[in-house]
Motif scaffolding. Sequence first.
Motif, PDB file in Angstrom:
ATOM      1  N   GLY A 175       7.338  -4.249 -17.447  1.00 62.69           N
ATOM      2  CA  GLY A 175       5.806  -4.732 -17.356  1.00 62.69           C
ATOM      3  C   GLY A 175       4.781  -3.653 -17.664  1.00 62.69           C
ATOM      4  N   GLU A 176       5.028  -2.387 -17.719  1.00 58.72           N
ATOM      5  CA  GLU A 176       4.270  -1.472 -18.337  1.00 58.72           C
ATOM      6  C   GLU A 176       4.058  -1.619 -19.805  1.00 58.72           C
ATOM      7  OE1 GLU A 176       3.445   2.565 -16.239  1.00 58.72           O
ATOM      8  OE2 GLU A 176       5.638   2.068 -16.013  1.00 58.72           O
ATOM      9  N   ARG A 177       5.128  -1.720 -20.490  1.00 61.73           N
ATOM     10  CA  ARG A 177       5.111  -2.085 -21.890  1.00 61.73           C
ATOM     11  C   ARG A 177       4.480  -3.398 -22.240  1.00 61.73           C
ATOM     12  NH1 ARG A 177      10.555  -0.063 -21.175  1.00 61.73           N
ATOM     13  NH2 ARG A 177      11.292  -2.204 -21.113  1.00 61.73           N
ATOM     14  N   LEU A 178       4.633  -4.435 -21.481  1.00 63.07           N
ATOM     15  CA  LEU A 178       3.915  -5.615 -21.829  1.00 63.07           C
ATOM     16  C   LEU A 178       2.518  -5.347 -21.380  1.00 63.07           C
ATOM     17  CD1 LEU A 178       3.828  -8.706 -22.739  1.00 63.07           C
ATOM     18  CD2 LEU A 178       4.590  -9.214 -20.140  1.00 63.07           C
ATOM     19  N   MET A 179       1.995  -4.841 -20.488  1.00 62.82           N
ATOM     20  CA  MET A 179       0.680  -4.627 -20.313  1.00 62.82           C
ATOM     21  C   MET A 179       0.017  -3.902 -21.278  1.00 62.82           C
ATOM     22  SD  MET A 179      -1.956  -5.059 -18.322  1.00 62.82           S
ATOM     23  CE  MET A 179      -3.604  -4.172 -17.929  1.00 62.82           C
ATOM     24  N   ASP A 180       0.699  -2.615 -22.017  1.00 64.99           N
ATOM     25  CA  ASP A 180       0.155  -2.350 -23.114  1.00 64.99           C
ATOM     26  C   ASP A 180      -0.008  -3.035 -24.432  1.00 64.99           C
ATOM     27  OD1 ASP A 180       0.188   0.168 -21.772  1.00 64.99           O
ATOM     28  OD2 ASP A 180       1.872   0.968 -22.474  1.00 64.99           O
ATOM     29  N   GLN A 181       0.869  -4.047 -24.488  1.00 63.50           N
ATOM     30  CA  GLN A 181       0.812  -4.879 -25.657  1.00 63.50           C
ATOM     31  C   GLN A 181      -0.230  -5.942 -25.577  1.00 63.50           C
ATOM     32  OE1 GLN A 181       4.774  -7.034 -26.111  1.00 63.50           O
ATOM     33  NE2 GLN A 181       5.641  -5.060 -25.799  1.00 63.50           N
ATOM     34  N   VAL A 182      -0.562  -6.507 -24.322  1.00 64.41           N
ATOM     35  CA  VAL A 182      -1.577  -7.324 -24.061  1.00 64.41           C
ATOM     36  C   VAL A 182      -2.937  -6.851 -23.813  1.00 64.41           C
ATOM     37  CG1 VAL A 182       0.257  -9.011 -23.189  1.00 64.41           C
ATOM     38  CG2 VAL A 182      -0.907  -7.871 -21.445  1.00 64.41           C
ATOM     39  N   HIS A 213      -8.309   1.028 -23.433  1.00 59.36           N
ATOM     40  CA  HIS A 213      -7.860   2.445 -23.553  1.00 59.36           C
ATOM     41  C   HIS A 213      -6.617   2.694 -22.251  1.00 59.36           C
ATOM     42  CE1 HIS A 213     -11.465   3.290 -25.758  1.00 59.36           C
ATOM     43  NE2 HIS A 213     -10.882   4.206 -26.171  1.00 59.36           N
ATOM     44  N   GLU A 214      -6.027   3.601 -22.436  1.00 62.97           N
ATOM     45  CA  GLU A 214      -4.615   3.440 -21.515  1.00 62.97           C
ATOM     46  C   GLU A 214      -5.184   3.757 -20.073  1.00 62.97           C
ATOM     47  OE1 GLU A 214      -1.624   5.535 -19.032  1.00 62.97           O
ATOM     48  OE2 GLU A 214      -3.347   6.456 -19.806  1.00 62.97           O
ATOM     49  N   PRO A 215      -6.369   4.595 -19.571  1.00 56.40           N
ATOM     50  CA  PRO A 215      -6.498   4.618 -18.367  1.00 56.40           C
ATOM     51  C   PRO A 215      -6.723   3.263 -17.759  1.00 56.40           C
ATOM     52  CG  PRO A 215      -7.738   6.289 -19.482  1.00 56.40           C
ATOM     53  CD  PRO A 215      -6.880   5.495 -20.339  1.00 56.40           C
ATOM     54  N   TRP A 216      -7.439   2.571 -18.443  1.00 48.54           N
ATOM     55  CA  TRP A 216      -7.943   1.000 -17.861  1.00 48.54           C
ATOM     56  C   TRP A 216      -6.527   0.416 -17.599  1.00 48.54           C
ATOM     57  CZ3 TRP A 216      -7.089  -3.979 -19.059  1.00 48.54           C
ATOM     58  CH2 TRP A 216      -8.169  -4.889 -18.583  1.00 48.54           C
ATOM     59  N   ARG A 217      -5.481   0.540 -18.486  1.00 50.35           N
ATOM     60  CA  ARG A 217      -4.176  -0.324 -18.472  1.00 50.35           C
ATOM     61  C   ARG A 217      -3.241   0.132 -17.266  1.00 50.35           C
ATOM     62  NH1 ARG A 217      -2.172   1.092 -24.600  1.00 50.35           N
ATOM     63  NH2 ARG A 217      -3.826   0.444 -25.523  1.00 50.35           N
ATOM     64  N   ARG A 218      -3.703   1.281 -16.564  1.00 42.10           N
ATOM     65  CA  ARG A 218      -3.005   1.695 -15.396  1.00 42.10           C
ATOM     66  C   ARG A 218      -3.590   1.394 -13.958  1.00 42.10           C
ATOM     67  NH1 ARG A 218      -0.029   1.130 -18.944  1.00 42.10           N
ATOM     68  NH2 ARG A 218       1.024   2.629 -20.121  1.00 42.10           N
ATOM     69  N   VAL A 219      -4.775   0.680 -14.036  1.00 42.50           N
ATOM     70  CA  VAL A 219      -5.422   0.259 -12.549  1.00 42.50           C
ATOM     71  C   VAL A 219      -4.803  -0.911 -12.336  1.00 42.50           C
ATOM     72  CG1 VAL A 219      -7.498   0.081 -11.880  1.00 42.50           C
ATOM     73  CG2 VAL A 219      -7.187   1.622 -13.523  1.00 42.50           C
ATOM     74  N   ALA A 220      -4.234  -0.866 -10.854  1.00 41.87           N
ATOM     75  CA  ALA A 220      -3.956  -2.220 -10.479  1.00 41.87           C
ATOM     76  C   ALA A 220      -4.745  -3.398 -10.612  1.00 41.87           C
ATOM     77  CB  ALA A 220      -3.641  -2.004  -8.899  1.00 41.87           C
ATOM     78  N   SER A 264       0.901  -1.130  -0.071  1.00 36.41           N
ATOM     79  CA  SER A 264      -0.023   0.092   0.211  1.00 36.41           C
ATOM     80  C   SER A 264       0.987   1.201  -0.057  1.00 36.41           C
ATOM     81  CB  SER A 264      -0.936  -0.022   1.047  1.00 36.41           C
ATOM     82  OG  SER A 264      -0.212  -0.134   2.258  1.00 36.41           O
ATOM     83  N   THR A 265       2.055   1.143   0.361  1.00 35.16           N
ATOM     84  CA  THR A 265       3.044   2.128   0.339  1.00 35.16           C
ATOM     85  C   THR A 265       4.063   2.348  -0.912  1.00 35.16           C
ATOM     86  OG1 THR A 265       4.534   1.274   1.894  1.00 35.16           O
ATOM     87  CG2 THR A 265       2.665   2.867   2.812  1.00 35.16           C
ATOM     88  N   SER A 266       3.971   1.379  -1.726  1.00 30.18           N
ATOM     89  CA  SER A 266       4.901   0.983  -2.485  1.00 30.18           C
ATOM     90  C   SER A 266       4.743   2.422  -3.866  1.00 30.18           C
ATOM     91  CB  SER A 266       4.687  -0.218  -3.532  1.00 30.18           C
ATOM     92  OG  SER A 266       5.350  -0.029  -4.597  1.00 30.18           O
ATOM     93  N   ALA A 267       6.037   2.776  -4.415  1.00 32.57           N
ATOM     94  CA  ALA A 267       5.933   3.830  -5.040  1.00 32.57           C
ATOM     95  C   ALA A 267       5.747   3.230  -6.569  1.00 32.57           C
ATOM     96  CB  ALA A 267       7.321   4.681  -4.903  1.00 32.57           C
ATOM     97  N   ALA A 268       5.947   2.052  -6.784  1.00 33.34           N
ATOM     98  CA  ALA A 268       5.587   1.580  -7.960  1.00 33.34           C
ATOM     99  C   ALA A 268       4.368   1.726  -8.893  1.00 33.34           C
ATOM    100  CB  ALA A 268       5.826  -0.037  -7.968  1.00 33.34           C
ATOM    101  N   PRO A 269       4.072   1.702 -10.056  1.00 29.33           N
ATOM    102  CA  PRO A 269       2.983   1.942 -10.663  1.00 29.33           C
ATOM    103  C   PRO A 269       1.746   0.784 -10.163  1.00 29.33           C
ATOM    104  CG  PRO A 269       4.692   1.929 -12.321  1.00 29.33           C
ATOM    105  CD  PRO A 269       5.262   1.531 -11.015  1.00 29.33           C
ATOM    106  N   ALA A 270       2.231  -0.402  -9.868  1.00 31.12           N
ATOM    107  CA  ALA A 270       1.445  -1.189  -9.234  1.00 31.12           C
ATOM    108  C   ALA A 270       2.254  -2.155  -8.533  1.00 31.12           C
ATOM    109  CB  ALA A 270       0.624  -1.903 -10.314  1.00 31.12           C
TER     110      ALA A 270
END
Length: 433
Positions: free
Chosen positions: A330-337, A342-349, A303-309
């Motif tokens: 991992g962010e690049r792979l998430m974009d691929q799969v 849309h981009e906002p969905w791809r950034r949600v944990a 819950s305190t991690s500075a990582a995107p997820a």
Amino acid sequence: MPEIQAFRGIRYNLGHVGTLSDVVAPPYDVITPELQDALYQKHPCNVVRLELNRPEPGDDEANNAYIRAGRFYKTWLAQGVLMPETAPAIYAYHQEFELQGRRYLRRGFMARMRLERFGQGRVFPHEHTFRSPKIDRLMLMAVAKANFSQIFVLYPDPQGEVEAVLDRAIAESTPIQVVDHLGVVHRMWPITDVPTITQVSSLMGPKPVFIADGHHRYETACDYQDQIRDSGLWRPDHPANFVLTYFVAMEDPGLVILPTHRLLHGVGAWTAEMLRQRLEGPFAVRYLGQALQLANEVWEDVSTSAAPAAFGFYTSADDSWTIAELTPQGERLMDQVSQDHHEPWRRVAVCILHRLVLETLLELKEAPTPDYVHTVEDLVAALGKKPYDIAVLVPPVQVEQLRDVSLMGERFPQKSTYFFPKPLAGLVINPLE
């Protein structure tokens, strides 16, 4: 635009029932069998008999839970247990509660909202629904012709204009007060002042609204509206064109979204080493240690991690905790799969967990539906009762993420959000005839 309407709500007559706390209940979807029994015993007129009437031996088409709920509702109206408001009203509604040692006050109001099918107006969903609960709610609505609990929506109001109007309206009024089984204090003020109602309706008109809780009830209300239209009874002002709604500003400091942690079964005996082999690269993987009791320490890290997820994985086979933090790879792979999103969905944990981790890296796309809990304590308790293969601690969805994903017309995986506390059923009932 959402149309807000005052209505003559149906409320309990305290001269008949005594204490209001004895006759209200949570909404149907969080009432366990044990709580249902307790509510039945609490008062013979508890709203659970309307909101979630229990099945009885020998139930058939002529006598079942829905028929009994409708019969109770009509009987209580006839006996004066329930009474209509003397004039059309909207209802200021505050909930005061404690969570993790901190006090919160969530402020909102209840009114009727005109129905709009998703994609055809300014009402936006954020989760997918299941067919079975919608059939259940439609059966109840068709028989009882009322909303016993409200849907819960969010609306943008950065300047707090709507709450300011409501605050002025209730400043000199004494609220109706209830304390529920979780210790949450609920306060409600009926507002019949026409200028106030007009002002609130005008302020709400241009705003989008986002369903926080009650997707099944909202879609069911739309289906019921279609039934009324098909029956030939429809007219523009028919009550079935509206649904009972609880409105809260997205900026309200008392708005709390709890995490929804996952408990996976039927996926095999995974170990921390197996997870590392699958996740390393897209994630920075860190082994934290053995023992289920490390759960709170893991959650603190996640819950305190500075990582995107970040996620905390417990593997039962080796009684181990692993922390995984998303990397640029991992962010690049998430974009691929996730090119279908849309981009906002791809950034949600929670979306990253389902699409990148479970479906792609762990290849668990066909896994059974997980079980869900909202606190670390409940996760530990669940693991002590049932042999789950993997448990995952998941960061909560943020309200800005909900807004952005919803505006794109997309939805999160099922059971991604949990707004605490739930608004009560039975404070005010919305008649549909």
